[in-house]
Design a protein around this motif. Structure first.
Motif, PDB file in Angstrom:
ATOM      1  N   GLY A 189     -15.209  29.115   6.094  1.00 27.12           N
ATOM      2  CA  GLY A 189     -13.940  28.808   5.446  1.00 27.12           C
ATOM      3  C   GLY A 189     -13.908  27.425   4.827  1.00 27.12           C
ATOM      4  O   GLY A 189     -13.142  27.153   3.923  1.00 27.12           O
ATOM      5  N   SER A 190     -14.749  26.524   5.312  1.00 28.89           N
ATOM      6  CA  SER A 190     -14.734  25.164   4.800  1.00 28.89           C
ATOM      7  C   SER A 190     -15.236  25.081   3.368  1.00 28.89           C
ATOM      8  O   SER A 190     -14.845  24.186   2.622  1.00 28.89           O
ATOM      9  CB  SER A 190     -15.549  24.238   5.700  1.00 28.89           C
ATOM     10  N   SER A 191     -16.107  26.003   2.938  1.00 29.38           N
ATOM     11  CA  SER A 191     -16.571  25.964   1.546  1.00 29.38           C
ATOM     12  C   SER A 191     -15.414  26.300   0.600  1.00 29.38           C
ATOM     13  O   SER A 191     -15.324  25.749  -0.489  1.00 29.38           O
ATOM     14  CB  SER A 191     -17.751  26.908   1.327  1.00 29.38           C
ATOM     15  N   GLY A 192     -14.515  27.185   1.010  1.00 35.42           N
ATOM     16  CA  GLY A 192     -13.329  27.491   0.205  1.00 35.42           C
ATOM     17  C   GLY A 192     -12.402  26.292   0.128  1.00 35.42           C
ATOM     18  O   GLY A 192     -11.839  26.002  -0.930  1.00 35.42           O
ATOM     19  N   LEU A 193     -12.267  25.586   1.232  1.00 29.71           N
ATOM     20  CA  LEU A 193     -11.445  24.386   1.260  1.00 29.71           C
ATOM     21  C   LEU A 193     -12.068  23.295   0.385  1.00 29.71           C
ATOM     22  O   LEU A 193     -11.373  22.602  -0.347  1.00 29.71           O
ATOM     23  CB  LEU A 193     -11.295  23.892   2.698  1.00 29.71           C
ATOM     24  N   ARG A 194     -13.379  23.194   0.421  1.00 32.91           N
ATOM     25  CA  ARG A 194     -14.090  22.217  -0.403  1.00 32.91           C
ATOM     26  C   ARG A 194     -13.903  22.536  -1.889  1.00 32.91           C
ATOM     27  O   ARG A 194     -13.669  21.657  -2.704  1.00 32.91           O
ATOM     28  CB  ARG A 194     -15.581  22.213  -0.022  1.00 32.91           C
ATOM     29  N   ARG A 195     -13.989  23.839  -2.245  1.00 37.21           N
ATOM     30  CA  ARG A 195     -13.769  24.250  -3.639  1.00 37.21           C
ATOM     31  C   ARG A 195     -12.347  23.927  -4.084  1.00 37.21           C
ATOM     32  O   ARG A 195     -12.123  23.465  -5.195  1.00 37.21           O
ATOM     33  CB  ARG A 195     -14.041  25.745  -3.813  1.00 37.21           C
ATOM     34  N   LEU A 196     -11.375  24.188  -3.210  1.00 35.16           N
ATOM     35  CA  LEU A 196      -9.981  23.892  -3.541  1.00 35.16           C
ATOM     36  C   LEU A 196      -9.800  22.382  -3.739  1.00 35.16           C
ATOM     37  O   LEU A 196      -9.127  21.952  -4.673  1.00 35.16           O
ATOM     38  CB  LEU A 196      -9.028  24.401  -2.455  1.00 35.16           C
ATOM     39  N   PHE A 197     -10.434  21.589  -2.877  1.00 34.47           N
ATOM     40  CA  PHE A 197     -10.332  20.134  -3.005  1.00 34.47           C
ATOM     41  C   PHE A 197     -10.903  19.671  -4.344  1.00 34.47           C
ATOM     42  O   PHE A 197     -10.310  18.849  -5.038  1.00 34.47           O
ATOM     43  CB  PHE A 197     -11.053  19.437  -1.846  1.00 34.47           C
ATOM     44  N   ARG A 198     -12.070  20.211  -4.724  1.00 33.03           N
ATOM     45  CA  ARG A 198     -12.670  19.855  -6.018  1.00 33.03           C
ATOM     46  C   ARG A 198     -11.762  20.275  -7.165  1.00 33.03           C
ATOM     47  O   ARG A 198     -11.603  19.557  -8.151  1.00 33.03           O
ATOM     48  CB  ARG A 198     -14.058  20.497  -6.172  1.00 33.03           C
ATOM     49  N   GLU A 199     -11.181  21.459  -7.049  1.00 35.48           N
ATOM     50  CA  GLU A 199     -10.281  21.949  -8.098  1.00 35.48           C
ATOM     51  C   GLU A 199      -9.063  21.040  -8.224  1.00 35.48           C
ATOM     52  O   GLU A 199      -8.673  20.672  -9.337  1.00 35.48           O
ATOM     53  CB  GLU A 199      -9.832  23.378  -7.783  1.00 35.48           C
ATOM     54  N   VAL A 200      -8.477  20.655  -7.094  1.00 37.82           N
ATOM     55  CA  VAL A 200      -7.313  19.765  -7.116  1.00 37.82           C
ATOM     56  C   VAL A 200      -7.703  18.416  -7.719  1.00 37.82           C
ATOM     57  O   VAL A 200      -6.951  17.837  -8.519  1.00 37.82           O
ATOM     58  CB  VAL A 200      -6.713  19.602  -5.701  1.00 37.82           C
TER      59      VAL A 200
END
Length: 171
Positions: A4-15
């Motif tokens: 799940g952390s890779s999805g959170l990392r992607r969201l952080f990069r997107e933000v």
């Protein structure tokens, strides 16, 4: 870190990318607003609408070619139409706050106009982030999901081909 952390990392990069483009768009918006406001006799909300439109064009280019460059590009006409629709809603939110402050409360000094312009941009940005990522720049399926789905289909095909035919009954 878990899956799940890779999805959170992607969201952080997107933000972060959205914030970089949005921050530059904010500067464009405020610069154009103040230039139009001080160089013309246009009313404050009209000057703001012009600035918002310039920022919308700037932001579309930034979002399409930087923030969401890896997103689905197959329906550009639909994408642009939705972008303009949600941007128009954001324009109404942004300038509605400025309109209310200016004409509802009489807060029309340059400082007050900039404060309420900035506040309006902030509120509209929350809406825009949600709508752009949900409806405009749709996510393509993750490569690992596509590979997993393809392997499941291949496995099902192998099982179907390898399955022995049932014996026919002779009567």
């Amino acid at each position: 870190m878990g899956r799940g952390s890779s999805g959170l990392r992607r969201l952080f990069r997107e933000v972060a990318k959205f914030g970089a483009v949005g921050g530059a768009g904010l500067l464009v918006n405020l610069a154009v607003f103040n230039l139009v406001r001080h160089l013309t006799d246009l009313p404050v909300v009209r000057a703001s609408i012009i600035a918002t439109v310039v920022a919308i064009v700037f932001n579309y280019i930034g979002f399409r070619y930087f923030t969401y460059r890896d997103r689905d590009k197959s329906g550009r006409t639909k994408e642009l139409t939705l972008f303009l629709l949600f941007s128009a809603v954001g324009l109404v939110v942004e300038n509605g706050i400025l309109y209310t402050a200016t004409y509802g409360f009489g807060w029309d000094s340059p400082l007050q106009s900039n404060i309420f312009k900035f506040l309006g941009i902030g509120v509209a940005t929350l809406f825009r982030f949600w709508s752009y990522r949900t409806w405009v720049f749709k996510t393509l399926p993750a490569p690992e999901l596509v590979a997993s789905a393809e392997s499941l289909l291949e496995e099902a095909d192998r099982k179907r081909v390898a399955r022995p035919r049932s014996k026919q009954r002779v009567g």
